[in-house]
Design an enzyme around this catalytic site. Structure first.
Site, PDB file in Angstrom:
ATOM      1  N   TYR A 155      41.480  45.886  32.173  1.00 30.66           N
ATOM      2  CA  TYR A 155      40.043  45.744  31.941  1.00 30.66           C
ATOM      3  C   TYR A 155      39.570  44.346  32.318  1.00 30.66           C
ATOM      4  CZ  TYR A 155      35.560  45.719  29.495  1.00 30.66           C
ATOM      5  OH  TYR A 155      34.219  45.609  29.181  1.00 30.66           O
ATOM      6  N   LYS A 159      36.856  43.288  35.354  1.00 28.36           N
ATOM      7  CA  LYS A 159      35.567  42.651  35.118  1.00 28.36           C
ATOM      8  C   LYS A 159      35.444  41.331  35.868  1.00 28.36           C
ATOM      9  CE  LYS A 159      33.611  45.802  32.663  1.00 28.36           C
ATOM     10  NZ  LYS A 159      32.447  46.543  33.208  1.00 28.36           N
TER      11      LYS A 159
END
Length: 257
Positions: A155, A159
């Site tokens: 994750y 990002k």
């Protein structure tokens, strides 16, 4: 009184719940007509009902942003819509585990939605904006891309990739008066963070409340961000016409630079 986004059409991905639903509500209140995009039409319908909006306020369009064919079909269906605001909000949280335990398929799944999806949507809808010499893209990133967060490598990496995509794309389309920015929320109160706290508690052998308290204690304000605050920030960014290639932190002080 006129509203700040009157007459503009905004497309919001991941609009069926959470941040996407909140962003949709604020965009409509600011005067935009919104195309709500998500994988499940039923979720989009429920989100529109929960917001108290009508079909005139919001058009619902199912799409899997990770699929090139699905995005191309969406662009064809919206060929007559002058989309001048694109909010790439769709994302998945991915696994909560150490990197050496992450399966390749899990890694690929996170990047498919969180990064490939942003790429595909921008590729599909930017040409009309550059041709019209007007447009805004806001990519929803995360402060998790900018600070250590053990157990969330896929994750966090995805990002940070979104932030890099944002700044470079802004340079490409800036000459056409199209602005590209990213918004990086901190922990947002809601089901996703509750899920993360449960998984972190299981991973670290602590309680849910300990996992939550430890995470929130890193923020200067000692609290999480609310979904409505993210919606407000999106509208505010769209009114800053000199803002481009920027990454805006909305983290209650989780990140300080």
């Amino acid at each position: 009184m006129s509203t700040p986004l009157a007459g503009r059409v905004a497309l919001v991905t991941g609009a069926g719940n959470g941040l996407g639903q909140a962003i949709t509500g604020h965009l409509v209140r600011a005067g935009a007509r919104v195309v709500m995009v998500g994988r499940q039409l039923g979720k989009l319908e429920k989100a529109r009902r929960d917001l108290g909006l009508s079909a005139e306020d919001c058009r619902l369009e199912p799409c899997d942003v990770a699929s090139a064919d699905s995005v191309a079909d969406l662009a064809r269906r919206l060929a007559s819509e002058p989309v001048s605001i694109l909010v790439n909000n769709a994302g998945v949280p991915g696994p909560v585990k150490e990197l050496v335990e992450v399966e390749a398929e899990e890694w690929d799944s996170v990047f498919a939605t969180n990064v490939r999806g942003v790429f595909l949507m921008c590729r599909a809808f930017l040409p009309a904006m550059t041709h019209a010499r007007e447009g805004d893209v806001i990519n929803i990133a995360s402060v998790s891309g900018k600070r250590p967060l053990a157990g969330r490598t896929p994750y966090c990496a995805s990002k940070m990739a979104v932030i890099g995509l944002t700044t470079t794309l802004a340079a490409e389309v800036g000459p056409y008066d199209v602005r590209v920015n990213s918004l990086s929320p901190g922990p947002v109160r809601g089901p996703r963070m509750e899920r993360n706290f449960r998984l972190e508690a299981a991973r670290s052998g602590t309680s849910y409340h300990t996992a939550e308290a430890d995470f929130v204690s890193r923020a200067a304000l000692g609290r999480m961000v609310e979904e409505d605050e993210v919606g407000q920030a999106v509208v505010a960014m769209l009114q800053m016409h000199g803002l481009t290639a920027a990454d805006i932190d909305l983290s209650a002080g989780m990140v300080a630079r």
